[in-house]
Motif scaffolding. Structure first.
Motif, short mmCIF file in Angstrom:
data_model
loop_
_atom_site.label_atom_id
_atom_site.label_comp_id
_atom_site.label_asym_id
_atom_site.label_seq_id
_atom_site.Cartn_x
_atom_site.Cartn_y
_atom_site.Cartn_z
N HIS A 1 0.27 -0.75 -7.48
CA HIS A 1 0.58 -1.93 -6.72
C HIS A 1 0.04 -1.70 -5.23
N ARG A 2 -0.97 -2.55 -4.92
CA ARG A 2 -1.50 -2.15 -3.56
C ARG A 2 -0.95 -3.25 -2.68
N GLN A 3 -0.51 -3.19 -1.45
CA GLN A 3 -0.30 -3.73 -0.18
C GLN A 3 -0.64 -3.43 1.15
N GLU A 4 -1.56 -3.95 1.71
CA GLU A 4 -2.13 -3.64 3.02
C GLU A 4 -1.02 -3.89 3.91
N ALA A 5 -0.18 -4.93 4.17
CA ALA A 5 0.89 -5.08 5.35
C ALA A 5 1.61 -4.39 4.68
#
Length: 120
Positions: free
Chosen positions: A110-114
Motif C-alpha cells: 500500500h503506497r501513500q505519498e502524503a
C-alpha cells in the motif's frame, strides 16, 4: 536474522477481554506482520488489523509504502490484505519466518505519498 524495530498493535476483544490478534509494522522495511486467534477468524478482523497497520505506517510512522507477505495458499490472509487496500506487488518467492521456517510467499503493498510522523 536482522533484528528489526517493530511497532505493535494488539487487538483485545471488548466483550471477553481476550487477545484477538495483533499486527506490527517494521520501522526499517515497512513490512507488516500479523496474526489472528482462531476464535476470532472469519469475522473481518484480519482486514481490520491490516487497515490499522496501514494507517499506523502512513499516518504515524511516516512510511510511504508498507508491505506484507502471505503464503499463496492462505486465501484468508490474502483476502484480508486485499480488503485492507493492499495490492499485489513484487517480492521474494520465499520468506523466512521468525521461527526459522521458510515458506513460499506472495507480496502486497500500500503506497501513500502524503504521510506524517508522530513525535517520539
Amino acid at each position: 536474522m536482522l533484528e528489526q524495530h517493530l511497532v505493535r498493535l494488539t487487538a483485545v476483544h471488548v466483550a471477553d477481554g481476550r487477545y484477538a490478534g495483533a499486527t506490527s509494522v517494521s520501522l526499517e522495511s515497512g513490512e507488516i506482520g500479523g496474526w489472528l486467534a482462531p476464535d476470532y477468524r472469519r469475522q473481518g478482523l484480519g482486514a481490520e488489523l491490516f487497515r490499522a497497520a496501514v494507517q499506523l505506517g502512513h499516518r504515524h510512522l511516516g512510511l510511504k509504502a508498507v508491505r506484507a507477505g502471505a503464503e499463496p495458499r492462505n486465501v484468508a490472509s490474502r483476502g484480508a490484505l486485499a480488503t485492507a487496500g493492499l495490492t499485489p506487488a513484487p517480492g521474494p518467492a520465499k520468506f523466512t519466518l521468525g521461527d526459522g521456517r521458510e515458506i513460499d510467499s506472495c507480496w502486497y503493498q500500500h503506497r501513500q505519498e502524503a504521510t506524517s510522523r508522530c513525535r517520539g
